[in-house]
Motif scaffolding. Structure first.
Motif, PDB file in Angstrom:
ATOM      1  N   LYS A  43      35.428 -10.543  48.061  1.00  0.00           N
ATOM      2  CA  LYS A  43      34.242 -10.595  47.180  1.00  0.00           C
ATOM      3  C   LYS A  43      33.398 -11.628  48.427  1.00  0.00           C
ATOM      4  CE  LYS A  43      35.792  -9.698  42.803  1.00  0.00           C
ATOM      5  NZ  LYS A  43      35.843 -10.231  41.567  1.00  0.00           N
ATOM      6  N   ASP A  44      33.914 -12.130  49.103  1.00  0.00           N
ATOM      7  CA  ASP A  44      32.791 -13.877  49.608  1.00  0.00           C
ATOM      8  C   ASP A  44      32.571 -12.461  50.977  1.00  0.00           C
ATOM      9  OD1 ASP A  44      33.409 -15.373  47.329  1.00  0.00           O
ATOM     10  OD2 ASP A  44      34.735 -17.085  47.887  1.00  0.00           O
ATOM     11  N   ARG A  45      33.634 -12.099  51.711  1.00  0.00           N
ATOM     12  CA  ARG A  45      33.926 -11.570  52.621  1.00  0.00           C
ATOM     13  C   ARG A  45      32.383 -10.099  52.741  1.00  0.00           C
ATOM     14  NH1 ARG A  45      39.379 -12.043  54.067  1.00  0.00           N
ATOM     15  NH2 ARG A  45      39.919 -10.343  52.928  1.00  0.00           N
ATOM     16  N   GLN A  46      32.405  -9.618  52.017  1.00  0.00           N
ATOM     17  CA  GLN A  46      31.479  -8.570  51.111  1.00  0.00           C
ATOM     18  C   GLN A  46      29.543  -9.261  51.169  1.00  0.00           C
ATOM     19  OE1 GLN A  46      32.196  -5.083  51.883  1.00  0.00           O
ATOM     20  NE2 GLN A  46      28.972  -5.074  51.845  1.00  0.00           N
ATOM     21  N   GLN A  47      29.585 -10.609  50.216  1.00  0.00           N
ATOM     22  CA  GLN A  47      28.741 -11.720  50.253  1.00  0.00           C
ATOM     23  C   GLN A  47      27.999 -11.817  51.431  1.00  0.00           C
ATOM     24  OE1 GLN A  47      28.976 -13.753  47.026  1.00  0.00           O
ATOM     25  NE2 GLN A  47      29.592 -12.268  45.233  1.00  0.00           N
ATOM     26  N   LEU A  48      28.883 -11.296  51.668  1.00  0.00           N
ATOM     27  CA  LEU A  48      28.322 -12.620  53.440  1.00  0.00           C
ATOM     28  C   LEU A  48      28.202 -11.716  54.214  1.00  0.00           C
ATOM     29  CD1 LEU A  48      27.874 -15.278  55.104  1.00  0.00           C
ATOM     30  CD2 LEU A  48      30.601 -14.863  56.301  1.00  0.00           C
ATOM     31  N   SER A  49      28.672 -10.538  54.344  1.00  0.00           N
ATOM     32  CA  SER A  49      27.859  -9.399  54.993  1.00  0.00           C
ATOM     33  C   SER A  49      26.316  -9.122  54.691  1.00  0.00           C
ATOM     34  CB  SER A  49      28.847  -8.563  54.933  1.00  0.00           C
ATOM     35  OG  SER A  49      28.780  -6.852  55.778  1.00  0.00           O
ATOM     36  N   ASP A  50      26.616  -8.427  53.518  1.00  0.00           N
ATOM     37  CA  ASP A  50      25.549  -8.231  52.764  1.00  0.00           C
ATOM     38  C   ASP A  50      24.526  -9.159  52.646  1.00  0.00           C
ATOM     39  OD1 ASP A  50      26.868  -6.294  51.811  1.00  0.00           O
ATOM     40  OD2 ASP A  50      26.912  -7.056  49.764  1.00  0.00           O
ATOM     41  N   ALA A  51      24.478 -10.720  52.551  1.00  0.00           N
ATOM     42  CA  ALA A  51      23.650 -11.323  53.296  1.00  0.00           C
ATOM     43  C   ALA A  51      23.225 -11.389  54.780  1.00  0.00           C
ATOM     44  CB  ALA A  51      23.966 -13.096  53.009  1.00  0.00           C
ATOM     45  N   ARG A  52      24.120 -11.195  55.568  1.00  0.00           N
ATOM     46  CA  ARG A  52      24.172 -11.245  57.181  1.00  0.00           C
ATOM     47  C   ARG A  52      22.562 -10.315  56.964  1.00  0.00           C
ATOM     48  NH1 ARG A  52      29.919 -12.990  58.991  1.00  0.00           N
ATOM     49  NH2 ARG A  52      29.772 -15.117  59.097  1.00  0.00           N
ATOM     50  N   ASP A  53      23.017  -8.707  56.700  1.00  0.00           N
ATOM     51  CA  ASP A  53      22.585  -7.716  56.821  1.00  0.00           C
ATOM     52  C   ASP A  53      21.418  -8.077  56.582  1.00  0.00           C
ATOM     53  OD1 ASP A  53      24.892  -6.254  57.858  1.00  0.00           O
ATOM     54  OD2 ASP A  53      25.322  -5.473  55.912  1.00  0.00           O
ATOM     55  N   GLU A  54      20.498  -8.207  55.248  1.00  0.00           N
ATOM     56  CA  GLU A  54      19.211  -9.061  54.881  1.00  0.00           C
ATOM     57  C   GLU A  54      18.560 -10.091  55.546  1.00  0.00           C
ATOM     58  OE1 GLU A  54      17.658 -10.338  50.475  1.00  0.00           O
ATOM     59  OE2 GLU A  54      19.906 -10.549  50.347  1.00  0.00           O
ATOM     60  N   LEU A  55      19.315 -10.434  56.049  1.00  0.00           N
ATOM     61  CA  LEU A  55      18.850 -11.538  57.018  1.00  0.00           C
ATOM     62  C   LEU A  55      18.310 -10.942  58.369  1.00  0.00           C
ATOM     63  CD1 LEU A  55      17.631 -14.504  57.810  1.00  0.00           C
ATOM     64  CD2 LEU A  55      20.195 -14.945  58.909  1.00  0.00           C
ATOM     65  N   THR A  56      19.298 -10.095  58.898  1.00  0.00           N
ATOM     66  CA  THR A  56      18.619  -9.363  59.751  1.00  0.00           C
ATOM     67  C   THR A  56      17.249  -8.252  59.602  1.00  0.00           C
ATOM     68  OG1 THR A  56      21.166  -9.621  61.005  1.00  0.00           O
ATOM     69  CG2 THR A  56      19.180  -7.432  61.410  1.00  0.00           C
TER      70      THR A  56
END
Length: 315
Positions: A43-56
């Protein structure tokens, strides 16, 4: 934040497993602790991935916005400041990149930056008030109209304005302006580039600094605001340019906008770190040259994004 949370969950799970090892190892809950950790980690890996996508995505949108202003609206300020001489005054600790960005836009608009003044923190040190007042009395010239109820720092602003600027175009440096600049620089209250004033400006842009980590109250800026009022009185107009931080609590522009007397004569732009904001500085200077003032930007800017004269629709 996510990585830290992951480690906390892992540690808790380990202690849980150690404390209940026998039960987990032999009973129906075998493997539960590791499964919890694995599930949470995923779950944390997915949240981190989503956050990176949002920042990009946000970075891409920011780049698009700035590119749009620079390429699609390019030329809107061309000639707006033609033949206008402008002085840039930076507050103590102001960002040089912000100053350079504003200067570039002023020059694109046809303005000529005649002088850059860097104010030293010493100028607004309460322990230096007597020195400032003494210098004002020594350096004041016969052609400076000093209001009877003016403060020490209003008079200091008037004095600097006499040294680097004038109410109208076409004024050059003279013996009085040289004496004023020499006195203020000699006392290490400020520095100038170039060191000698050849052409005096008619308009002034003040570059605000970001507020300190612990935001001061508005009263902290009383002397600075009086100084800026003095600059305005002795010139053809002043615009204070800063970032959104400077319009928030503890910022110079926030203090300016809380001073009803200051807002009648001094303009401000709180997004001068953006291409659109730098263009607004130009438009605000044009408005100042016409005898009007306004507060523009994104943070509690009562007059909207830009002067009404350049908006398709009013605010």
């Amino acid at each position: 934040m996510i990585d830290f949370r992951y480690h906390i969950v892992s540690i808790v799970a380990i202690f849980f497993a150690l404390g209940a090892g026998v039960v987990l190892g032999a009973g129906p809950l075998k493997g539960t602790a590791s499964e919890v950790v694995a599930s949470q980690a995923e779950k944390d890996r997915q949240q981190l991935s989503d956050a990176r996508d949002e920042l990009t995505q946000l970075k891409a949108l920011d780049k698009y916005r700035d590119d749009y202003v620079a390429k699609v609206t390019a030329g809107l300020t061309n000639g707006k400041l033609a033949n206008k001489k402008i002085a840039i005054v930076t507050m103590p600790s102001a960002d040089s990149d912000l100053s350079d960005g504003v200067q570039a836009e002023l020059e694109k608009a046809g303005g000529v930056v005649t002088t850059k003044v860097a104010l030293d923190a010493k100028l607004f040190d309460t322990g230096q008030r007597q020195l400032v007042e003494s210098l004002v009395q020594q350096l004041v010239t016969a052609d400076i109209d000093v209001p009877k109820d003016s403060t020490t720092y209003q008079r200091a602003g008037l004095l600097l304005a006499r040294g680097i600027a004038a109410k109208e175009e076409g004024k050059i440096g003279d013996a009085d302006s040289t004496r004023i600049v020499s006195g203020l620089t000699g006392a290490k209250l400020l520095s100038l580039k170039p060191s000698q004033v050849k052409d005096r400006a008619s308009l002034i842009v003040v570059i605000a600094a970001k507020p300190p980590t612990t935001p001061p109250d508005n009263a902290t800026f009383n002397d600075a605001l009086d100084f800026i009022k003095g600059l305005d009185t002795g010139s053809g107009g002043v615009v204070v340019a800063g970032t959104p931080d400077s319009a928030a609590d503890g910022g110079l522009i926030k203090a300016l906008r809380s001073d009803s007397e200051a807002t009648k004569i001094v303009s401000s732009v709180d997004v001068a770190d953006l291409p659109a904001g730098q263009m607004t500085v130009v438009f605000a200077l044009v408005e100042q040259a016409g005898g009007k003032a306004g507060q523009y930007g994104a943070i509690n800017a009562k007059n909207g994004v830009a002067p009404s004269a350049v908006q398709i629709k009013d605010n």
